[in-house]
Design an enzyme around this catalytic site. Structure first.
Site, PDB file in Angstrom:
ATOM      1  N   CYS A  54       3.337   8.668   0.714  1.00 14.18           N
ATOM      2  CA  CYS A  54       3.905   7.757   1.587  1.00 14.18           C
ATOM      3  C   CYS A  54       4.277   6.471   1.047  1.00 14.18           C
ATOM      4  CB  CYS A  54       3.151   7.765   2.982  1.00 14.18           C
ATOM      5  SG  CYS A  54       3.957   6.567   4.087  1.00 14.18           S
ATOM      6  N   CYS A 113      -0.311   6.467   9.665  1.00 16.42           N
ATOM      7  CA  CYS A 113       1.139   5.822   9.913  1.00 16.42           C
ATOM      8  C   CYS A 113       0.914   4.701  10.693  1.00 16.42           C
ATOM      9  CB  CYS A 113       1.677   6.830  10.853  1.00 16.42           C
ATOM     10  SG  CYS A 113       2.869   7.765  10.047  1.00 16.42           S
ATOM     11  N   CYS A 122       8.616  -3.492  15.896  1.00 12.92           N
ATOM     12  CA  CYS A 122       8.115  -2.554  17.016  1.00 12.92           C
ATOM     13  C   CYS A 122       6.694  -2.712  17.697  1.00 12.92           C
ATOM     14  CB  CYS A 122       8.279  -0.900  16.455  1.00 12.92           C
ATOM     15  SG  CYS A 122       9.809  -0.731  15.734  1.00 12.92           S
ATOM     16  N   GLU A 163       0.902  -1.438  -0.025  1.00 12.10           N
ATOM     17  CA  GLU A 163      -0.071   0.172  -0.029  1.00 12.10           C
ATOM     18  C   GLU A 163       0.720   1.393  -0.010  1.00 12.10           C
ATOM     19  OE1 GLU A 163      -3.547  -1.884   2.863  1.00 12.10           O
ATOM     20  OE2 GLU A 163      -1.870  -0.829   3.672  1.00 12.10           O
ATOM     21  N   CYS A 200       3.571  -1.087  16.076  1.00  7.72           N
ATOM     22  CA  CYS A 200       3.395  -1.080  14.725  1.00  7.72           C
ATOM     23  C   CYS A 200       2.736  -2.268  13.903  1.00  7.72           C
ATOM     24  CB  CYS A 200       4.689  -0.910  14.063  1.00  7.72           C
ATOM     25  SG  CYS A 200       4.835  -0.763  12.431  1.00  7.72           S
ATOM     26  N   CYS A 260       7.884  -6.127   7.930  1.00  5.63           N
ATOM     27  CA  CYS A 260       9.179  -5.498   8.515  1.00  5.63           C
ATOM     28  C   CYS A 260       9.567  -6.455   9.477  1.00  5.63           C
ATOM     29  CB  CYS A 260       8.909  -4.027   9.321  1.00  5.63           C
ATOM     30  SG  CYS A 260      10.301  -3.538   9.970  1.00  5.63           S
TER      31      CYS A 260
HETATM   32  N1  SAH Z   1      10.604   1.689   9.423  1.00 11.24           N
HETATM   33  C1  SAH Z   1      10.656   2.857   9.508  1.00 11.24           C
HETATM   34  C2  SAH Z   1       9.700   3.688   8.584  1.00 11.24           C
HETATM   35  C3  SAH Z   1       8.302   3.366   8.516  1.00 11.24           C
HETATM   36  S1  SAH Z   1       7.390   3.560   9.926  1.00 11.24           S
HETATM   37  C4  SAH Z   1      10.601   3.805  10.728  1.00 11.24           C
HETATM   38  O1  SAH Z   1      10.471   2.881  11.682  1.00 11.24           O
HETATM   39  O2  SAH Z   1      10.981   4.848  10.985  1.00 11.24           O
HETATM   40  C5  SAH Z   1       7.047   5.056   9.719  1.00 11.24           C
HETATM   41  C6  SAH Z   1       6.584   6.063  11.103  1.00 11.24           C
HETATM   42  O3  SAH Z   1       5.168   5.568  11.525  1.00 11.24           O
HETATM   43  C7  SAH Z   1       7.612   5.651  12.220  1.00 11.24           C
HETATM   44  O4  SAH Z   1       7.846   6.901  12.697  1.00 11.24           O
HETATM   45  C8  SAH Z   1       6.935   4.695  13.150  1.00 11.24           C
HETATM   46  O5  SAH Z   1       7.600   4.668  14.272  1.00 11.24           O
HETATM   47  C9  SAH Z   1       5.316   5.235  12.870  1.00 11.24           C
HETATM   48  N2  SAH Z   1       4.319   4.487  13.267  1.00 11.24           N
HETATM   49  C10 SAH Z   1       4.625   2.843  13.338  1.00 11.24           C
HETATM   50  N3  SAH Z   1       3.219   2.483  13.714  1.00 11.24           N
HETATM   51  C11 SAH Z   1       2.577   3.404  14.285  1.00 11.24           C
HETATM   52  C12 SAH Z   1       1.265   3.456  14.955  1.00 11.24           C
HETATM   53  N4  SAH Z   1       0.366   2.475  14.827  1.00 11.24           N
HETATM   54  N5  SAH Z   1       0.853   4.612  15.235  1.00 11.24           N
HETATM   55  C13 SAH Z   1       1.344   6.031  14.718  1.00 11.24           C
HETATM   56  N6  SAH Z   1       2.788   5.814  14.116  1.00 11.24           N
HETATM   57  C14 SAH Z   1       3.283   4.581  13.967  1.00 11.24           C
HETATM   58 FE1  SF4 Z   2       9.503  -1.712  11.119  1.00 13.72          FE
HETATM   59 FE2  SF4 Z   2       7.186  -0.589  12.071  1.00 13.72          FE
HETATM   60 FE3  SF4 Z   2       9.267  -0.586  13.524  1.00 13.72          FE
HETATM   61 FE4  SF4 Z   2       9.288   0.991  11.433  1.00 13.72          FE
HETATM   62  S1  SF4 Z   2       7.913   1.154  13.140  1.00 13.72           S
HETATM   63  S2  SF4 Z   2      10.955  -0.330  12.038  1.00 13.72           S
HETATM   64  S3  SF4 Z   2       8.155  -0.272  10.084  1.00 13.72           S
HETATM   65  S4  SF4 Z   2       8.174  -2.499  12.839  1.00 13.72           S
END
Ligand code: SAH
Ligand code: SF4
Length: 374
Positions: free
Chosen positions: A110, A344, A121, A97, A124, A117
């Site tokens: 975006c 995000c 985290c 997406e 996420c 991934c």
């Molecule tokens: N992996 C990279 C880029 C993709 S995530 C990273 O972690 O930076 C892009 C952004 O979305 C990151 O700042 C991440 O922490 C944030 N993000 C991920 N899950 C989220 C959520 N459920 N709510 C808000 N932001 C989130």
């Molecule tokens: Fe991966 Fe999501 Fe962590 Fe970004 S925020 S590094 S996409 S697990």
């Protein structure tokens, strides 16, 4: 390796230098690379026969050995707030997406860098799905390419221009370095998308050696997913912190900024009762001393099965005020596209895993080996 023996080459995989090398192998001059970039990225042309400033002989040759193949657009979801989510299908059937967010003359796309991934985290949705595979350069720049040319044709979209690209979709871009960098180069290239280095942002969870390498080859703006002001909490939220802890990450950010005064934004997802208290804000102020970065507070976007809740508006404002009083430039990100799960960290729900089990095992094995080597 002879180009003929290799099967059809997808020219979307190449930035300028890549195309120069490709044409050199065909005995063609450098300027062919610029011509080809304009055809592919400005014009959206996929048919070599229509590329009339190339010689007839070269066009015939290209038809034999090359192609311009972007992802198929399988679905476009418009949101109530003007955001559009696009579902794109790759050659192997996997779908990813990407999201277009128009906002007062600005159009931000975006894009994703991986299918899934590996970094897991805890807040996420992409991480919760696990890792599937890296995207190729063609698949990364293909998102910009496909959306740009669709938007131009779509009469229902008022704001049509991509003015900014953020690598904040699925995946950790710095764990797919070799495919991401040529895609960034194309975003900045005058003859392709011509975006300024301030308008292309790579977001990373903090892969320090790759940040160092990025510094050497690209000027794009950096967003660092911080999310916690101390190692104990960050280890839980962003587990890669155990390998690349905050002290080293902050040192890297200082270097990134000092060298050519690049832009850095710290992203901080606001999780109710977890990292959103005034003492966390004060700790964050101390952590950021000497790092001239601005802070972006991101209200948490919930997804099915997520263990966290979004901080209240009062908690977010209180947190922001502590930072602002200490002189830290802070903004709260607007949440957009929530009704179509396009906000995000929500880009994961629809991706279909069409990779064979054998290939997934190979992917996993490669990841474990590269982690062990790094
Ligand atoms: N992996 C990279 C880029 C993709 S995530 C990273 O972690 O930076 C892009 C952004 O979305 C990151 O700042 C991440 O922490 C944030 N993000 C991920 N899950 C989220 C959520 N459920 N709510 C808000 N932001 C989130
Ligand atoms: Fe991966 Fe999501 Fe962590 Fe970004 S925020 S590094 S996409 S697990």
């Amino acid at each position: 390796m002879s180009l003929l023996a290799a099967g059809k080459v997808n020219l979307l995989n190449y930035d300028h230098d890549g195309l120069v090398a490709f044409f050199a192998e065909l005995g063609e001059k450098r300027f062919r690379a610029t011509q080809m970039i304009k055809w592919i990225h400005q014009e959206g042309e996929t048919d070599f026969a229509a590329m009339t400033n190339l010689s007839k002989l070269l066009r015939v040759k290209l038809e034999e050995i090359a192609e311009v193949r972007g992802p198929d657009v399988v679905m476009q979801h418009p949101s109530n707030d003007g955001t559009h989510k696009w579902l794109l299908r790759m050659d192997d059937g996997n779908c990813i997406e990407c999201v277009f967010i128009p906002d007062r003359g600005r159009g931000t796309l975006c894009v994703s860098s991986q299918v899934g991934c590996a970094l897991n985290c805890s807040f996420c949705a992409t991480g919760a799905h696990g890792f599937n595979r890296d995207l190729t350069t063609a698949e990364i720049i293909g998102q910009v390419w496909a959306v740009k040319h669709r938007l131009e044709q779509d009469v229902t979209c008022v704001e049509k221009k991509i003015t900014n690209v953020v690598m904040m979709g699925m995946g950790e871009p710095l764990l797919n370095f070799d495919s991401v960098v040529p895609a960034l180069n194309l975003m900045l290239n005058d003859n392709a998308y011509n975006l300024s280095k301030y308008r292309v942002t790579l977001s990373t969870s903090g892969i320090i050696p790759a940040m160092q390498r990025l510094c050497e080859v690209s000027d794009v703006a950096l967003a660092v997913s911080l999310h916690a002001p101390n190692d104990a909490l960050r280890n839980v939220l962003v587990p890669i912190n155990k390998k690349y802890p905050l002290k080293d990450l902050m040192q890297m950010c200082r270097e990134y900024f000092t060298d050519k005064r690049r832009h850095i934004t710290m992203e901080y997802v606001m999780l109710d009762g977890i990292n959103d208290q005034p003492q966390h804000a004060k700790e964050l102020v101390r952590l950021l001393q000497g790092v001239p970065a601005k802070v972006n507070l991101i209200p948490f976007n919930p997804f099915p099965m997520s263990q966290y809740k979004r901080s209240s508006l009062e908690a977010i404002n209180r947190f922001r005020d502590v930072l602002i009083h200490a002189g830290v430039h802070t903004i709260t990100r607007k949440t957009r596209g929530e009704d179509i799960a396009a906000a995000c960290g929500q880009l994961a729900g629809d991706f279909q895993d069409r990779t064979t089990r054998r290939q997934r095992n190979i992917n996993k094995q490669q990841l474990v080996e590269s982690e062990a080597a790094g």
